[in-house]
Enzyme design. Sequence first.
Site, PDB file in Angstrom:
ATOM      1  N   HIS A 268       0.599  -1.308   0.250  1.00 37.46           N
ATOM      2  CA  HIS A 268      -0.030  -0.181  -0.133  1.00 37.46           C
ATOM      3  C   HIS A 268       1.401   1.405   0.170  1.00 37.46           C
ATOM      4  O   HIS A 268       1.417   1.529  -1.406  1.00 37.46           O
ATOM      5  CB  HIS A 268      -0.847  -0.056   1.572  1.00 37.46           C
ATOM      6  N   HIS A 307      -2.726  -2.829  -9.780  1.00 34.82           N
ATOM      7  CA  HIS A 307      -3.647  -2.275  -8.877  1.00 34.82           C
ATOM      8  C   HIS A 307      -4.368  -3.132  -9.096  1.00 34.82           C
ATOM      9  O   HIS A 307      -5.515  -3.626  -9.818  1.00 34.82           O
ATOM     10  CB  HIS A 307      -3.612  -0.791  -9.537  1.00 34.82           C
ATOM     11  N   ASP A 363       2.400   4.837  -6.870  1.00 37.59           N
ATOM     12  CA  ASP A 363       3.954   5.160  -6.136  1.00 37.59           C
ATOM     13  C   ASP A 363       5.268   5.466  -6.617  1.00 37.59           C
ATOM     14  O   ASP A 363       6.207   4.555  -6.662  1.00 37.59           O
ATOM     15  CB  ASP A 363       3.570   3.873  -5.124  1.00 37.59           C
TER      16      ASP A 363
HETATM   17  N1  CMC Z   1       4.593  -7.785 -10.284  1.00 34.57           N
HETATM   18  C1  CMC Z   1       4.660  -8.280 -10.445  1.00 34.57           C
HETATM   19  N2  CMC Z   1       3.492  -9.546 -10.453  1.00 34.57           N
HETATM   20  C2  CMC Z   1       2.190  -9.059  -9.946  1.00 34.57           C
HETATM   21  C3  CMC Z   1       2.085  -7.476  -9.523  1.00 34.57           C
HETATM   22  C4  CMC Z   1       3.132  -6.615  -9.298  1.00 34.57           C
HETATM   23  N3  CMC Z   1       3.787  -5.687  -9.038  1.00 34.57           N
HETATM   24  N4  CMC Z   1       1.232  -6.937  -9.096  1.00 34.57           N
HETATM   25  C5  CMC Z   1       0.739  -7.790  -9.616  1.00 34.57           C
HETATM   26  N5  CMC Z   1       1.454  -9.191 -10.570  1.00 34.57           N
HETATM   27  C6  CMC Z   1       0.590 -10.341 -10.468  1.00 34.57           C
HETATM   28  C7  CMC Z   1       0.064 -11.546  -9.622  1.00 34.57           C
HETATM   29  O1  CMC Z   1       1.703 -12.148  -9.126  1.00 34.57           O
HETATM   30  C8  CMC Z   1      -0.766 -11.788 -10.297  1.00 34.57           C
HETATM   31  O2  CMC Z   1      -0.374 -13.097 -11.333  1.00 34.57           O
HETATM   32  P1  CMC Z   1      -1.444 -14.794 -11.252  1.00 34.57           P
HETATM   33  O3  CMC Z   1      -2.143 -14.346 -11.258  1.00 34.57           O
HETATM   34  O4  CMC Z   1       0.273 -15.658 -11.484  1.00 34.57           O
HETATM   35  O5  CMC Z   1      -0.882 -15.090  -9.421  1.00 34.57           O
HETATM   36  C9  CMC Z   1      -1.037 -10.764 -10.351  1.00 34.57           C
HETATM   37  O6  CMC Z   1      -0.435 -10.046 -10.958  1.00 34.57           O
HETATM   38  C10 CMC Z   1      -2.795 -10.292  -9.621  1.00 34.57           C
HETATM   39  O7  CMC Z   1      -2.280 -10.039  -8.551  1.00 34.57           O
HETATM   40  P2  CMC Z   1      -3.193 -10.019  -6.867  1.00 34.57           P
HETATM   41  O8  CMC Z   1      -1.997 -10.322  -6.080  1.00 34.57           O
HETATM   42  O9  CMC Z   1      -3.845 -10.927  -7.408  1.00 34.57           O
HETATM   43  O10 CMC Z   1      -3.565  -7.971  -7.428  1.00 34.57           O
HETATM   44  P3  CMC Z   1      -3.621  -7.668  -6.159  1.00 34.57           P
HETATM   45  O11 CMC Z   1      -5.144  -6.970  -7.319  1.00 34.57           O
HETATM   46  O12 CMC Z   1      -4.777  -9.156  -5.002  1.00 34.57           O
HETATM   47  O13 CMC Z   1      -2.774  -6.424  -5.748  1.00 34.57           O
HETATM   48  C11 CMC Z   1      -1.568  -4.952  -5.613  1.00 34.57           C
HETATM   49  C12 CMC Z   1      -2.586  -5.620  -6.330  1.00 34.57           C
HETATM   50  C13 CMC Z   1      -0.949  -3.519  -5.400  1.00 34.57           C
HETATM   51  C14 CMC Z   1      -1.002  -5.740  -4.444  1.00 34.57           C
HETATM   52  C15 CMC Z   1      -0.376  -5.639  -6.498  1.00 34.57           C
HETATM   53  O14 CMC Z   1      -0.623  -5.917  -7.867  1.00 34.57           O
HETATM   54  C16 CMC Z   1       0.427  -5.633  -5.884  1.00 34.57           C
HETATM   55  O15 CMC Z   1       1.975  -6.091  -5.019  1.00 34.57           O
HETATM   56  N6  CMC Z   1       1.402  -4.280  -6.578  1.00 34.57           N
HETATM   57  C17 CMC Z   1       2.847  -3.738  -5.557  1.00 34.57           C
HETATM   58  C18 CMC Z   1       3.119  -2.971  -4.776  1.00 34.57           C
HETATM   59  C19 CMC Z   1       2.437  -1.729  -5.075  1.00 34.57           C
HETATM   60  O16 CMC Z   1       3.028  -0.796  -6.218  1.00 34.57           O
HETATM   61  N7  CMC Z   1       1.265  -1.371  -4.200  1.00 34.57           N
HETATM   62  C20 CMC Z   1       0.788   0.039  -4.361  1.00 34.57           C
HETATM   63  C21 CMC Z   1      -0.405   0.659  -5.477  1.00 34.57           C
HETATM   64  S1  CMC Z   1      -0.844   1.849  -5.674  1.00 34.57           S
HETATM   65  C22 CMC Z   1      -1.005   2.776  -4.015  1.00 34.57           C
HETATM   66  C23 CMC Z   1      -1.737   2.284  -2.826  1.00 34.57           C
HETATM   67  O17 CMC Z   1      -2.647   1.953  -3.420  1.00 34.57           O
HETATM   68  O18 CMC Z   1      -1.062   2.973  -2.225  1.00 34.57           O
END
Ligand code: CMC
Length: 428
Positions: A268, A307, A363
């Site tokens: 986050h 996201h 971010d």
């Molecule tokens: N790098 C690599 N793979 C990723 C990433 C990433 N940053 N984000 C998602 N994935 C992959 C994930 O491994 C999954 O793949 P698979 O279907 O093969 O298992 C797929 O994409 C879907 O991911 P998810 O974890 O189910 O997606 P989510 O909606 O639960 O997570 C998120 C959203 C923001 C937590 C995630 O994209 C992430 O961890 N990003 C990196 C951290 C980040 O930049 N966070 C800031 C978010 S924006 C500002 C805020 O809200 O604070």
Amino acid sequence: MSKPTLTITDNRTGRTYEIPITNGTIRAMDLRQIRASSDDFGLMTYDPAFTNTASCQSSITFIDGERGVLDYRGYAIEELAEKSTYLETAYLILNGELPSRSDLLGWVHAIKHHTLLHENIKKLIDGFHHDAHPMGMLIAIVGALSTFYPDAKNIFDREVRREQIVRLIAKVPTIAAFCYRHSAGLPYAYPDNDLTYTGNFLNMFFKMTELKYSPNPVLERALEVLFILHADHEQNCSTSAMRSVGSSQVDPYAAVAAATAALYGPLHGGANEAVLRMLEQIGSVANVLSFIARVKQGEGRLMGFGHRIYKSYDPRAKIIKQMADRVFEVMGRNPLLDIALELERIALEDEYFVSRKLYPNVDFYSGLIYQSMRITVDMFPVMFAIPRTVGWLTQWEEMIEDDEQKIARPRQIYIGHARRPYVPLDER
Ligand code: CMC
């Protein structure tokens, strides 16, 4: 003939139910009537991480994740970032309408006159190690404010509520700056009410021996824009924490401390710090390809990408990227920018990221700007918490005024042992 209802047939019993659809949503409680037998509890929904469950109705922030749209109270984020100030946007978010000139003057005056902290807060800050993470300090100090303002527990009194909201918006930047000054071993710089909200923040952060600090107007405006972009983002993790903790009717300081704790995590608000650490770890453009390959193999994530809601692009990231150049012109180009640009270029062409709809989020570039402004890396999540305070508090107040809301209390599906007899220690 079209009808706004959903017909469900329970194949266990052959019974049919008609459930109303409102705003593209059915009410989970409407499913409770669906029972297989008379002693059946009734049907529940299972939605870990709330990926398809609305927990409230809200009129504050609108996001269309497919089209990359973000509006506060009906105003486009792009227009606010171009034309508004942070405090004006905060007023809009809190009150639902843009302020008149006199309302704005009154609001800015109120905020400026609550920027000071009780002197005892400094003793609290002094108790932390010099290398204490400022988010840990912020959580503790915001929570501690509740003991300074015991009236704050009268959360159903609108006037009392509004007083705490003003206090928090005014004091969080001062706490943030004091935490930094403590870790840098610098004397605390007190608020200067002649300056704007962001100009004063720069003053409290950077003032040295000069009698009067003059913020650089480019950096001051960049901070205004960054603060506008971070002011609210509907039901994200920290806002849900704010609403959930607030639903127990605790005072807003305790609830904002909880929301700040939720923001701290690297998925986050901690992501901006994590992006910077990742760029430093990659070290050079030549290492980008091998880093991406490791991410694709599941060894860590590309921080600042992806996201839950945005599936085309994050409109905030677009604005930040455009603004970065103006800051770099004043402060010099951040050498990590080349690594970030190369990461983005490769990721946007790579099937792994394209098929999962992973784009740079807010971010990805914000940390580069903060670093160029000479803000220390561990302060980045704090820089997110400062402007988000108004979003948390507005969402909290909306929850309090919503007759449908009660204490947040999800259900579970129990998958543990059935009841069994206790085994005495010498028989195990
Ligand atoms: N790098 C690599 N793979 C990723 C990433 C990433 N940053 N984000 C998602 N994935 C992959 C994930 O491994 C999954 O793949 P698979 O279907 O093969 O298992 C797929 O994409 C879907 O991911 P998810 O974890 O189910 O997606 P989510 O909606 O639960 O997570 C998120 C959203 C923001 C937590 C995630 O994209 C992430 O961890 N990003 C990196 C951290 C980040 O930049 N966070 C800031 C978010 S924006 C500002 C805020 O809200 O604070």
